[in-house]
Design a protein around this motif. Structure first.
Motif, PDB file in Angstrom:
ATOM      1  N   GLY A 147       0.828  -1.203   0.000  1.00 32.71           N
ATOM      2  CA  GLY A 147       0.000   0.000   0.000  1.00 32.71           C
ATOM      3  C   GLY A 147       0.861   1.251   0.000  1.00 32.71           C
ATOM      4  N   THR A 148       0.380   2.283   0.660  1.00 35.00           N
ATOM      5  CA  THR A 148       1.088   3.566   0.722  1.00 35.00           C
ATOM      6  C   THR A 148       2.207   3.509   1.761  1.00 35.00           C
ATOM      7  N   PRO A 149       3.414   3.918   1.410  1.00 34.13           N
ATOM      8  CA  PRO A 149       4.476   3.946   2.422  1.00 34.13           C
ATOM      9  C   PRO A 149       4.201   5.048   3.454  1.00 34.13           C
ATOM     10  N   GLU A 150       4.434   4.733   4.718  1.00 30.90           N
ATOM     11  CA  GLU A 150       4.129   5.700   5.769  1.00 30.90           C
ATOM     12  C   GLU A 150       5.324   6.005   6.663  1.00 30.90           C
ATOM     13  N   MET A 151       6.194   5.031   6.815  1.00 32.60           N
ATOM     14  CA  MET A 151       7.306   5.214   7.743  1.00 32.60           C
ATOM     15  C   MET A 151       8.517   4.449   7.225  1.00 32.60           C
ATOM     16  N   LEU A 152       9.665   5.067   7.322  1.00 29.03           N
ATOM     17  CA  LEU A 152      10.912   4.450   6.864  1.00 29.03           C
ATOM     18  C   LEU A 152      11.923   4.496   7.998  1.00 29.03           C
ATOM     19  N   ILE A 153      12.521   3.353   8.304  1.00 31.57           N
ATOM     20  CA  ILE A 153      13.566   3.287   9.335  1.00 31.57           C
ATOM     21  C   ILE A 153      14.847   2.827   8.647  1.00 31.57           C
ATOM     22  N   ARG A 244      20.676  -1.674   6.568  1.00 34.16           N
ATOM     23  CA  ARG A 244      19.304  -2.178   6.525  1.00 34.16           C
ATOM     24  C   ARG A 244      18.329  -1.025   6.423  1.00 34.16           C
ATOM     25  N   PHE A 245      17.161  -1.290   5.864  1.00 35.12           N
ATOM     26  CA  PHE A 245      16.067  -0.336   6.074  1.00 35.12           C
ATOM     27  C   PHE A 245      14.746  -1.076   6.007  1.00 35.12           C
ATOM     28  N   GLU A 246      13.723  -0.470   6.554  1.00 31.28           N
ATOM     29  CA  GLU A 246      12.393  -1.070   6.481  1.00 31.28           C
ATOM     30  C   GLU A 246      11.364   0.014   6.234  1.00 31.28           C
ATOM     31  N   VAL A 247      10.345  -0.332   5.460  1.00 32.94           N
ATOM     32  CA  VAL A 247       9.264   0.596   5.132  1.00 32.94           C
ATOM     33  C   VAL A 247       7.971   0.028   5.660  1.00 32.94           C
ATOM     34  N   LEU A 248       7.323   0.785   6.487  1.00 33.68           N
ATOM     35  CA  LEU A 248       5.984   0.409   6.925  1.00 33.68           C
ATOM     36  C   LEU A 248       4.994   1.039   5.969  1.00 33.68           C
ATOM     37  N   GLY A 249       4.117   0.228   5.417  1.00 35.89           N
ATOM     38  CA  GLY A 249       3.085   0.751   4.533  1.00 35.89           C
ATOM     39  C   GLY A 249       1.708   0.516   5.112  1.00 35.89           C
ATOM     40  N   GLY A 252       1.277  -3.359   4.999  1.00 32.86           N
ATOM     41  CA  GLY A 252       2.309  -4.318   5.372  1.00 32.86           C
ATOM     42  C   GLY A 252       3.656  -3.651   5.527  1.00 32.86           C
ATOM     43  N   MET A 253       4.695  -4.443   5.547  1.00 33.13           N
ATOM     44  CA  MET A 253       6.040  -3.903   5.715  1.00 33.13           C
ATOM     45  C   MET A 253       6.996  -4.635   4.795  1.00 33.13           C
ATOM     46  N   LEU A 254       8.002  -3.913   4.323  1.00 36.68           N
ATOM     47  CA  LEU A 254       9.093  -4.521   3.568  1.00 36.68           C
ATOM     48  C   LEU A 254      10.404  -4.166   4.249  1.00 36.68           C
ATOM     49  N   GLN A 255      11.225  -5.173   4.472  1.00 40.42           N
ATOM     50  CA  GLN A 255      12.538  -4.963   5.086  1.00 40.42           C
ATOM     51  C   GLN A 255      13.635  -5.353   4.110  1.00 40.42           C
ATOM     52  N   ALA A 256      14.697  -4.569   4.082  1.00 41.65           N
ATOM     53  CA  ALA A 256      15.895  -4.942   3.328  1.00 41.65           C
ATOM     54  C   ALA A 256      16.972  -5.281   4.346  1.00 41.65           C
ATOM     55  N   GLY A 257      17.418  -6.534   4.329  1.00 50.54           N
ATOM     56  CA  GLY A 257      18.368  -7.002   5.330  1.00 50.54           C
ATOM     57  C   GLY A 257      19.797  -6.979   4.838  1.00 50.54           C
ATOM     58  N   ASN A 258      20.702  -7.268   5.748  1.00 49.03           N
ATOM     59  CA  ASN A 258      22.101  -7.384   5.385  1.00 49.03           C
ATOM     60  C   ASN A 258      22.350  -8.613   4.519  1.00 49.03           C
TER      61      ASN A 258
ATOM     62  N   ALA D 234       3.421   3.030  15.611  1.00 46.88           N
ATOM     63  CA  ALA D 234       2.256   3.193  14.745  1.00 46.88           C
ATOM     64  C   ALA D 234       1.092   2.478  15.412  1.00 46.88           C
ATOM     65  N   ARG D 235      -0.064   3.066  15.287  1.00 48.36           N
ATOM     66  CA  ARG D 235      -1.266   2.439  15.838  1.00 48.36           C
ATOM     67  C   ARG D 235      -1.703   1.247  14.978  1.00 48.36           C
ATOM     68  N   ARG D 236      -1.261   1.231  13.718  1.00 49.07           N
ATOM     69  CA  ARG D 236      -1.746   0.188  12.817  1.00 49.07           C
ATOM     70  C   ARG D 236      -0.621  -0.403  11.983  1.00 49.07           C
ATOM     71  N   ALA D 237      -0.227  -1.625  12.305  1.00 45.42           N
ATOM     72  CA  ALA D 237       0.670  -2.398  11.453  1.00 45.42           C
ATOM     73  C   ALA D 237      -0.157  -3.552  10.895  1.00 45.42           C
ATOM     74  N   ALA D 238      -0.296  -3.580   9.585  1.00 43.07           N
ATOM     75  CA  ALA D 238      -1.212  -4.537   8.959  1.00 43.07           C
ATOM     76  C   ALA D 238      -0.849  -5.987   9.279  1.00 43.07           C
ATOM     77  N   TYR D 239       0.412  -6.235   9.566  1.00 40.21           N
ATOM     78  CA  TYR D 239       0.880  -7.607   9.812  1.00 40.21           C
ATOM     79  C   TYR D 239       0.824  -7.977  11.285  1.00 40.21           C
TER      80      TYR D 239
END
Lengths: 339, 339, 339, 339
Positions: A147-153, A244-249, A252-258, D234-239
């Motif tokens: 979905g829409t990306p909301e947060m990036l770590i 590493r980084f991760e995107v919360l959408g 769902g979420m997508l993580q890029a690992g080492n 976040a209040r909402r993590a889809a996973y």
């Protein structure tokens, strides 16, 4: 057959250090491509690299003066980037330049203008966008998987600090190290920064503080659309290079690992263990370096747009300046405003 | 400088298919090495490969007749291996040959003899020993990390069965597919088989049974020192190419896992997911193919011994025959005995 | 409300050792359930367990003679199981009995008959079927997630061998340790064994060989439908209790992995490490023990069928005998035939 | 035997909702402990919980008036906490109270004073410190495994936002949700906050913005010793419920990962998948709730200090107020100063 079939490309490389050698080898491997000149103040390094590729050692004017040279690869020290970019543009040669464009934004803007006027290809070496893991994540994000990306770590840590001499000339941690992370931020969240807050500390070596810099940072960016990004960096992670980084959408979420050198798992009395990550950027981004040069090659040969432009270099630099200002003054900074 | 510095090596490749192209490119990349001849009954394939490397198309006699050719790379169909090995040996040319040496043990023995008499290097393409993950595991095992190895579990599954025509000429699953696993067994447990028990089924496609073969096997080997090995294979794993093994030792365990194309992790409402393994052997063993040719190159240029000899090829073949016999007769088979 | 609402159940436990204490506590926790008697030759152990639950110490006849006792939980030594089962059946009391039913198949058959005649619930403690991970895998398999199961690989290793005295009375590794794995095989592949091949070695302690037993086994089962199963076991895995299996199906694979005490990951200079698995069966199957007793409770209170019957115990025992025969005679054994 | 052997403890629980039921069951399970009174404005809920434990329904005065009650467990609505704490203290009864102490810091301070004067045990329900994974990480950190902690990254996401009515009365996301993360920060970095910067957005539901709150936050804390902490929520993590943190130290890193319901791994054509994390706090912290009550029990029976005091509750509340101020005013806030 592709549009570029049959075309040839001669190029010159500026800087015969690690990155110069990698980029030269990757570019020379493309069909129809030949390394003509190597330019470096260290004549031995230049000669060694030239010998490996059947090229010649030249000085700056010699390389720019040869009309058969179609492209330049700029891997020399940071303080030479902007001048070489402008000379390349003036000579009508396509440009691949390592980050950053320049430590001074004003100079970087002049480069962008020069490139635009000359109509040459100019690609900045933000190689992370070409890393297989990062690129696959981005493709899945763009395909709407979360979905829409909301947060990036973003977690970005080096295995150890460079010499203090290097740090002194580096432009500071925000321009030297986080420049890549600011580019990741722009690429992944696809939005402009509204405010930046940065803080940091010098925790590993007081000499870094004496040089006026820090070795650990915590940056927060809020975008114009309200998306959030947190970046944490350290000059020294005892376990190695951590990327590493991760995107919360919204879905769902997508993580890029080492990336690990091997997939061996060891089971002992006390632990189940895997390899530490690839040692440093040369290993971690080996594939990325190859892919970015292939991308540059395609852009030059077929006229396709480049993914990492000088404008991207400028934007990353602006974020680095805003972050540095925020850190120095202890306050959140509006990006694009007077501060 | 190494002993081989300055030396050059011209070589001929037999077979211009996938493996021929990979090996030719990897060998031609070594310093001082040049591909001279490509031999293939498919003249177009031969010409294409020759063109890529500035080599010439030749027939068998042409390639062997040129004394400047120092080595041959044999990637042609299995039924030509033994003849080409013997011709290479007779012509005093070093040999890199894809597995298996021959489907008939007697012919393979003749190859071993011919190579020994000629004193040429002969390396068999058990590339798995050169896979970074497998090789790292072996090095840690040899360093004593888990004490004495006691049990080996090998999982070896293809993403799908080859055409039945191929299967009909393959020598059966034990010689065609498990040959690699038998070599892994000998390499890892460093011991000779005492008994072999094999069973199997045809579960994916009745046409494989009609061709007299099976697609799923369960093999158990007990070594002379009482160590145990279980190998499970399948021609069809829906999730892709599955290449794992684990060694239980007296002080711990080492596992070699699959390799993923990327390190992206996706988190959805229902699962946390990683990539399926690399698709098939070309992708999974890309690095292994490069490393094995470098190893061959070093052996030829510097006179160092090869890790995978024709004797290893013979031993793997003997195990394959014993396993096939066990499967056909439904009984455990003594290895090296009349059966 | 369920059918069992309002009902009560008094029970007696035989054996006040580890398993007796666990089962007694789990059963006594159910609504309406009360522990009445504890029977053990060790009166102190019996008294301690009784005191914890407000129960009384009794001898065998005392426990069976009280008509208010509706169920028995049998956790005494293996050689008492069959007699206690038959006495329970004769007294009309429902039975939960630890595995195995008896070391002798004939006695086990008599138990099955006695239970059938009496019409009481009789559940055998194959707790692994109630492990959350194993049960979830089975549910997904039954739901068709990976198509038809074709191959099962079971890894079953203890952290260390029991005292040789125990081994001497254990009935041998196939009946003592693999009995659980044979039950997993039947449960997961849902098919009957056609042939069994077993081999093994004594690798950890020569005293085990002196006792006529082995500590490492490699078993292969081929089912009537041609499905394959490989089981590897060891009495000693230096890294702890290793309880895994995986099922290859026509459309994918399901793996059941080990359970870790915590989800801490440590990153050091040399490794990225997780916890070793739960130490042994008491920790690994803590939840399974609770779930199996809840299942028994439901069966008794509501008349629902049990998942692990005395017939399952018999079948596992037959496989253990066939495997032992195969090992002793060095040949594959037909199951259900004279051998 | 421990000091507390033979002692008994009667307690009253305030609030018969989810947390009340969990805490009551966990405390009543300790040896010598009895639930005497359940107090709740919902008389049916109170009666049901009382019935399960053989307790009585009472009103506030009834529970406090009985001198046999040695302890109270406060799980009623937040606005009743401080009054019940002060009444418990006045009555000399030990206190276990859910977080937060009160939404107003001044009231919380009065509670701290009252408890100190009364000399009773008062433990605040920061259950995360008792989670097996988090507690193991903390123990390893304290043992020096990674040297000096330098940076903490906390990821804390709920599976979905609560009803807007709840949000309206919650005191805002910083006091309602991040209160736990602020306590984790203090516990792990073992240092006091110097500055806090917080930003946030409302991305999941505009009704939350209408209620004056946000659903996503990015907080940065710099400690007096220069350590850095970033918290993203976040209040909402889809996973699902995402509860992780990692500490970078001078010699390595420790990560606390999510907990999965099972260890099943599924391999399909497209992915290798594991379970999503435990669904929400009741599942994720089931063991933590049990451990924290055992800790409270030990403190009461043996006079040992509690790990999560009312002072900890106050400190977390101060951080929450500073973060909320930072967010509202868009600036970094000095903690403990006038702002």
């Amino acid at each position: 057959m592709t549009e570029g079939a049959g075309k040839t490309l001669d190029f010159a490389v500026f800087g015969a250090g690690r990155m110069g050698r990698i980029h030269a080898a990757n570019l020379a491997r493309q069909p129809g491509v030949r390394l003509r000149y190597v330019v470096d103040v260290d004549r031995d390094a230049a000669a060694a690299l030239a010998a490996r590729h059947g090229a010649q050692v030249a000085d700056v004017d010699g390389a720019f003066g040869d009309p058969s040279v179609g492209a330049t690869v700029i891997c020399s020290s940071t303080d030479t980037h902007s001048e070489l970019i402008m000379k390349s543009a003036a000579a009508g040669k396509h440009i691949f330049c390592e980050k950053p464009v320049d430590l001074a934004i004003e100079r970087a803007r002049q480069c962008a203008d020069a490139v635009a006027r000359a109509g040459v290809v100019c690609m900045i070496g933000f190689q992370r966008r070409f890393d297989p893991t990062f690129a696959a994540l981005k493709a899945r994000l763009d395909a709407g998987e979360i979905g829409t990306p909301e947060m990036l770590i973003v977690t970005s840590r080096d295995p150890g600090a460079p010499p203090v001499d290097y740090i002194r000339r580096s432009g500071g941690i925000f321009k030297d190290m986080l420049i890549h992370d600011f580019d990741i931020f722009r690429w992944i969240l696809d939005d402009d920064a509204d405010t930046v807050h940065a803080t940091g500390s010098c925790l590993s070596d007081p000499a870094i503080a004496d040089a006026g810099d820090i070795d650990s940072t915590a940056v927060t960016i809020r975008t114009k659309r309200g998306r959030l990004c947190q970046i944490n960096t350290a000059r020294r992670a005892a376990y190695g290079y951590d990327q590493r980084f991760e995107v919360l959408g919204s879905h769902g979420m997508l993580q890029a690992g080492n990336v690990r050198p091997t997939e061996v798992v060891g089971w002992s009395k006390t632990a189940v263990s895997q390899d530490v990550p690839e040692a440093f950027f040369l290993e971690r981004y080996r594939a990325a370096y190859a892919h970015e040069i292939e991308h540059f090659y395609s852009a030059v040969m077929q006229g396709t747009p480049v993914r990492t432009t000088v404008a991207d270099g400028l934007k990353a630099l602006e974020l680095a300046e805003a972050a540095a200002l925020s850190w120095r003054e202890g306050r959140a900074v509006k990006v694009g405003a007077a501060g």
